[in-house]
Design a protein around this motif. Structure first.
Motif, PDB file in Angstrom:
ATOM      1  N   THR A  77       4.769   0.126  33.292  1.00  0.00           N
ATOM      2  CA  THR A  77       4.677  -1.143  34.009  1.00  0.00           C
ATOM      3  C   THR A  77       3.726  -2.042  33.230  1.00  0.00           C
ATOM      4  O   THR A  77       2.904  -1.564  32.465  1.00  0.00           O
ATOM      5  N   GLY A  78       3.840  -3.349  33.427  1.00  0.00           N
ATOM      6  CA  GLY A  78       2.921  -4.256  32.765  1.00  0.00           C
ATOM      7  C   GLY A  78       3.123  -4.289  31.263  1.00  0.00           C
ATOM      8  O   GLY A  78       4.220  -4.079  30.751  1.00  0.00           O
ATOM      9  N   ILE A  79       2.033  -4.518  30.540  1.00  0.00           N
ATOM     10  CA  ILE A  79       2.128  -4.675  29.089  1.00  0.00           C
ATOM     11  C   ILE A  79       1.727  -3.380  28.373  1.00  0.00           C
ATOM     12  O   ILE A  79       0.897  -2.621  28.859  1.00  0.00           O
ATOM     13  N   ALA A  80       2.348  -3.164  27.231  1.00  0.00           N
ATOM     14  CA  ALA A  80       1.976  -2.065  26.339  1.00  0.00           C
ATOM     15  C   ALA A  80       1.841  -2.685  24.957  1.00  0.00           C
ATOM     16  O   ALA A  80       2.842  -2.983  24.309  1.00  0.00           O
ATOM     17  N   THR A  81       0.618  -2.897  24.530  1.00  0.00           N
ATOM     18  CA  THR A  81       0.398  -3.633  23.294  1.00  0.00           C
ATOM     19  C   THR A  81      -0.353  -2.783  22.269  1.00  0.00           C
ATOM     20  O   THR A  81      -1.165  -1.924  22.614  1.00  0.00           O
TER      21      THR A  81
ATOM     22  N   THR B  40       3.206  -5.540  19.212  1.00  0.00           N
ATOM     23  CA  THR B  40       2.235  -5.067  18.213  1.00  0.00           C
ATOM     24  C   THR B  40       1.613  -6.334  17.626  1.00  0.00           C
ATOM     25  O   THR B  40       2.032  -6.820  16.575  1.00  0.00           O
ATOM     26  N   PRO B  41       0.619  -6.886  18.334  1.00  0.00           N
ATOM     27  CA  PRO B  41       0.145  -8.248  18.048  1.00  0.00           C
ATOM     28  C   PRO B  41      -1.010  -8.348  17.062  1.00  0.00           C
ATOM     29  O   PRO B  41      -1.656  -9.398  16.972  1.00  0.00           O
ATOM     30  N   GLY B  42      -1.264  -7.291  16.314  1.00  0.00           N
ATOM     31  CA  GLY B  42      -2.430  -7.315  15.433  1.00  0.00           C
ATOM     32  C   GLY B  42      -2.469  -8.476  14.461  1.00  0.00           C
ATOM     33  O   GLY B  42      -3.558  -8.951  14.115  1.00  0.00           O
ATOM     34  N   VAL B  43      -1.292  -8.932  14.011  1.00  0.00           N
ATOM     35  CA  VAL B  43      -1.282 -10.039  13.043  1.00  0.00           C
ATOM     36  C   VAL B  43      -1.959 -11.295  13.586  1.00  0.00           C
ATOM     37  O   VAL B  43      -2.429 -12.126  12.812  1.00  0.00           O
ATOM     38  N   HIS B  44      -2.020 -11.419  14.908  1.00  0.00           N
ATOM     39  CA  HIS B  44      -2.659 -12.603  15.496  1.00  0.00           C
ATOM     40  C   HIS B  44      -4.169 -12.594  15.268  1.00  0.00           C
ATOM     41  O   HIS B  44      -4.805 -13.651  15.318  1.00  0.00           O
TER      42      HIS B  44
ATOM     43  N   THR C 232      -1.133   1.755  12.281  1.00  0.00           N
ATOM     44  CA  THR C 232      -0.893   3.044  12.931  1.00  0.00           C
ATOM     45  C   THR C 232       0.181   2.945  14.021  1.00  0.00           C
ATOM     46  O   THR C 232       1.049   3.830  14.092  1.00  0.00           O
ATOM     47  N   PRO C 233       0.213   1.893  14.845  1.00  0.00           N
ATOM     48  CA  PRO C 233       1.360   1.750  15.753  1.00  0.00           C
ATOM     49  C   PRO C 233       2.692   1.685  15.013  1.00  0.00           C
ATOM     50  O   PRO C 233       3.727   2.118  15.530  1.00  0.00           O
ATOM     51  N   MET C 234       2.668   1.158  13.789  1.00  0.00           N
ATOM     52  CA  MET C 234       3.876   1.059  12.966  1.00  0.00           C
ATOM     53  C   MET C 234       4.532   2.421  12.746  1.00  0.00           C
ATOM     54  O   MET C 234       5.759   2.529  12.687  1.00  0.00           O
ATOM     55  N   VAL C 235       3.722   3.473  12.634  1.00  0.00           N
ATOM     56  CA  VAL C 235       4.270   4.808  12.362  1.00  0.00           C
ATOM     57  C   VAL C 235       5.201   5.243  13.478  1.00  0.00           C
ATOM     58  O   VAL C 235       6.344   5.655  13.238  1.00  0.00           O
ATOM     59  N   ALA C 236       4.742   5.147  14.715  1.00  0.00           N
ATOM     60  CA  ALA C 236       5.580   5.548  15.848  1.00  0.00           C
ATOM     61  C   ALA C 236       6.713   4.555  16.076  1.00  0.00           C
ATOM     62  O   ALA C 236       7.856   4.941  16.345  1.00  0.00           O
ATOM     63  N   LEU C 237       6.406   3.263  15.964  1.00  0.00           N
ATOM     64  CA  LEU C 237       7.414   2.235  16.214  1.00  0.00           C
ATOM     65  C   LEU C 237       8.582   2.372  15.249  1.00  0.00           C
ATOM     66  O   LEU C 237       9.754   2.322  15.648  1.00  0.00           O
ATOM     67  N   SER C 238       8.275   2.558  13.957  1.00  0.00           N
ATOM     68  CA  SER C 238       9.333   2.609  12.945  1.00  0.00           C
ATOM     69  C   SER C 238      10.169   3.879  13.038  1.00  0.00           C
ATOM     70  O   SER C 238      11.246   3.956  12.437  1.00  0.00           O
TER      71      SER C 238
ATOM     72  N   HIS D 182      13.974  -4.437  13.291  1.00  0.00           N
ATOM     73  CA  HIS D 182      13.393  -4.654  14.618  1.00  0.00           C
ATOM     74  C   HIS D 182      11.901  -4.339  14.597  1.00  0.00           C
ATOM     75  O   HIS D 182      11.084  -5.069  15.181  1.00  0.00           O
ATOM     76  N   ALA D 183      11.537  -3.244  13.937  1.00  0.00           N
ATOM     77  CA  ALA D 183      10.122  -2.889  13.842  1.00  0.00           C
ATOM     78  C   ALA D 183       9.347  -3.966  13.092  1.00  0.00           C
ATOM     79  O   ALA D 183       8.264  -4.389  13.529  1.00  0.00           O
ATOM     80  N   MET D 184       9.870  -4.411  11.973  1.00  0.00           N
ATOM     81  CA  MET D 184       9.179  -5.433  11.194  1.00  0.00           C
ATOM     82  C   MET D 184       9.076  -6.753  11.955  1.00  0.00           C
ATOM     83  O   MET D 184       8.073  -7.473  11.831  1.00  0.00           O
ATOM     84  N   GLU D 185      10.082  -7.073  12.729  1.00  0.00           N
ATOM     85  CA  GLU D 185      10.013  -8.286  13.551  1.00  0.00           C
ATOM     86  C   GLU D 185       8.835  -8.215  14.507  1.00  0.00           C
ATOM     87  O   GLU D 185       8.054  -9.175  14.645  1.00  0.00           O
ATOM     88  N   MET D 186       8.684  -7.069  15.189  1.00  0.00           N
ATOM     89  CA  MET D 186       7.570  -6.913  16.117  1.00  0.00           C
ATOM     90  C   MET D 186       6.237  -6.926  15.386  1.00  0.00           C
ATOM     91  O   MET D 186       5.263  -7.535  15.855  1.00  0.00           O
ATOM     92  N   LEU D 187       6.181  -6.292  14.225  1.00  0.00           N
ATOM     93  CA  LEU D 187       4.924  -6.173  13.489  1.00  0.00           C
ATOM     94  C   LEU D 187       4.500  -7.466  12.796  1.00  0.00           C
ATOM     95  O   LEU D 187       3.313  -7.805  12.753  1.00  0.00           O
ATOM     96  N   LEU D 188       5.473  -8.212  12.257  1.00  0.00           N
ATOM     97  CA  LEU D 188       5.152  -9.418  11.500  1.00  0.00           C
ATOM     98  C   LEU D 188       4.953 -10.645  12.386  1.00  0.00           C
ATOM     99  O   LEU D 188       4.175 -11.539  12.047  1.00  0.00           O
TER     100      LEU D 188
END
Length: 266
Positions: free
Chosen positions: A112-116, A139-143, A150-156, A163-169
């Motif tokens: 529920t809610g946000i998972a960032t 995955t808002p770290g770029v902001h 490290t989130p990239m490992v599980a996400l990818s 799709h992963a790169m879209e979220m990460l970039l």
């Protein structure tokens, strides 16, 4: 063991353990304390034969907002400007994510809610995920000048590369519906139906042989990292060993005899 106030442990029956992140004031951030509690809880769940499935949920408006940035900032005060502390926390977090994968019991995220950031990583690390239609992921770290490496490992390992790169970039919020489209979550339901939907999934899984589930989960993650031929060789060996197990003999016999199997979990 005394229950932690920031991580609740409850039994939902049928061998289902519910772990609930309970630090809503800090948006269930993965503080050092929370990481320690999660590591302990998954180790205990893996070793407890009465646990067949784990549900990971959360109290409050956020499922998990990732690392505790106030703790991380305080770590900069050390003489090495935080290198040692950051290294320690990243190792702790990576250990928890791997503990989920290495836990022989299936783990379902109930979101529920946000998972960032590392909270999104937490969802991606679980074997299955059910989300409320109001949930959001990012995955808002770029902001803030900190790529979510490290989130990239599980996400990818859960969604396609683009799709992963879209979220990460880009770092923007991804809706629950979009998360289901790209494979980050399995199902999206109304908030009112979330708990019962997750429980129904957990009960279905819990009705299977725990030996078979542990065998399959371990093999799934192992073969995924292998070249194709090696993966087939490995999976074939697993299949042979599984065929010789007591529950496979019982399950096949029950199917042929048109009766319900009686699992021995071995």
């Amino acid at each position: 063991m005394q229950e932690s106030s920031i991580l609740l442990r409850d039994r939902d029956g049928d061998g289902i353990l519910r772990l609930t992140l309970n630090d809503a004031r800090r948006r269930n951030a993965l503080s050092e304390a929370m990481l320690e509690e999660l590591a302990s809880a998954f180790a205990e769940a893996g070793a407890d034969p009465s646990v067949r499935v784990v549900i990971l949920g959360a109290n409050g408006p956020a499922f998990c907002a990732g690392h505790d940035l106030k703790e991380m900032t305080a770590g900069r005060e050390a003489s090495d400007h935080g290198r040692g502390y950051f290294t320690k926390v990243m190792a702790m977090c990576s250990g928890v994510m791997q503990a989920i994968l290495n836990c022989p019991k299936p783990v379902i995220a109930e979101v529920t809610g946000i998972a960032t950031a590392a909270g999104c990583q937490l969802v991606a690390s679980c074997d299955l995920a059910v989300a409320a239609d109001t949930a959001q992921f990012s995955t808002p770290g770029v902001h803030i000048g900190l790529f979510c490496s490290t989130p990239m490992v599980a996400l990818s390992r859960n969604v396609g590369s683009k799709h992963a790169m879209e979220m990460l970039l880009i770092g923007n919020m991804t809706s629950a519906a979009r998360a289901a489209e790209i494979g980050l979550v399995n199902q999206v339901v109304s908030a009112d139906a979330l708990r019962e939907t997750t429980l129904a999934m957990a009960r279905t899984i819990a009705s299977k042989s725990s030996m078979t589930l542990a065998t399959g989960k371990r093999a799934f993650y192992a073969q995924r990292e292998m070249p194709l031929a090696e993966a087939y060789d490995y999976a074939s060996r697993v299949m042979v060993d599984n065929m010789l197990a007591r529950d496979a003999e019982e399950g096949i016999g029950a199917f042929i005899e048109k009766r319900a199997p009686k699992w021995h979990d071995q």
